[in-house]
Design a protein around this motif. Structure first.
Motif, short mmCIF file in Angstrom:
data_model
loop_
_atom_site.label_atom_id
_atom_site.label_comp_id
_atom_site.label_asym_id
_atom_site.label_seq_id
_atom_site.Cartn_x
_atom_site.Cartn_y
_atom_site.Cartn_z
N LEU A 221 0.96 -1.29 -0.23
CA LEU A 221 -0.08 0.01 0.18
C LEU A 221 0.45 0.73 0.04
O LEU A 221 0.85 2.45 -0.84
CB LEU A 221 -1.02 -0.25 0.99
N PRO A 222 2.15 1.61 1.27
CA PRO A 222 2.67 2.79 0.56
C PRO A 222 3.54 3.12 -0.51
O PRO A 222 3.70 4.22 -0.67
CB PRO A 222 3.63 2.38 1.62
N ASP A 223 3.33 1.61 -1.67
CA ASP A 223 4.32 2.25 -2.69
C ASP A 223 3.38 1.66 -4.12
O ASP A 223 3.93 1.35 -5.35
CB ASP A 223 5.84 1.23 -2.81
N LEU A 224 2.70 2.32 -3.86
CA LEU A 224 1.21 2.55 -5.44
C LEU A 224 1.87 3.13 -5.82
O LEU A 224 1.36 2.45 -7.70
CB LEU A 224 -0.05 3.11 -5.00
N VAL A 225 2.98 3.82 -6.22
CA VAL A 225 3.66 4.85 -6.88
C VAL A 225 4.13 3.76 -7.86
O VAL A 225 4.38 3.73 -9.29
CB VAL A 225 3.67 5.92 -7.09
N VAL A 226 4.70 2.66 -7.52
CA VAL A 226 5.01 1.88 -8.19
C VAL A 226 4.78 0.65 -9.18
O VAL A 226 3.79 -0.18 -8.34
CB VAL A 226 7.09 1.11 -7.48
#
Length: 161
Positions: free
Chosen positions: A102-107
């Protein structure tokens, strides 16, 4: 089967899975990818549970045109309970997978994993629901208390002098 028990299973498995996956990721390990076949298999299993439970449902609703083997009904009940418990555990596991990324949804790769985990949570919910419903189908209707009382003119109930 109680809903609170299933919820506890989902939460405990989810918390434990999240902790282990987080530990693996922080130590430099790779969390295995979620295959697209997992949600498909879960939905197919949910359908199989419902199909297995249909004859039991017909019999408990009064359609006794075909005999129902009691051992088969017991097996369907066990399958339904196992499916509900497995569905609850898998909801927790796949929810932990989704929360992990969830914290890395930009990837892009993490976003794909998030959506795959979300689909797997829904498929696990379908398995849980199928097990829950089929277990309800396996419940026998309550006995009619008037059927247990023999009629008054029955000679077998008359005391002998």
């Amino acid at each position: 089967m109680r809903a609170d028990r299933l919820a506890v299973i989902a939460v405990v498995v989810g918390a434990a899975s999240w902790a282990v996956l987080r530990l693996v990721e922080r130590s430099g390990g790779l969390v295995p990818a979620l295959p697209w076949t997992a949600p498909v298999a879960l939905v197919l299993l949910a359908v199989a549970v419902v199909v297995a439970g249909r004859p039991v449902r017909r019999w408990t609703r009064g359609d006794r045109s075909r005999p129902l083997d009691p051992l088969r009904a017991a097996r369907v009940l066990v399958l339904a309970r196992a499916s509900a418990y497995a569905g609850a555990a898998l909801i927790g596991f796949y929810a932990a997978q989704a929360l992990l990324v969830l914290p890395d949804l930009v990837v892009e790769a993490r976003r794909e994993r998030f959506w795959m985990a979300g689909v797997a949570v829904l498929a696990s919910g379908a398995l849980l629901a199928a097990g829950w419903v089929v277990e309800r189908w396996c419940a026998l209707p309550p006995d009619d208390p008037s059927d247990d009382d023999p009629p008054d003119d029955d000679p077998s109930t008359t005391p002998h002098p």
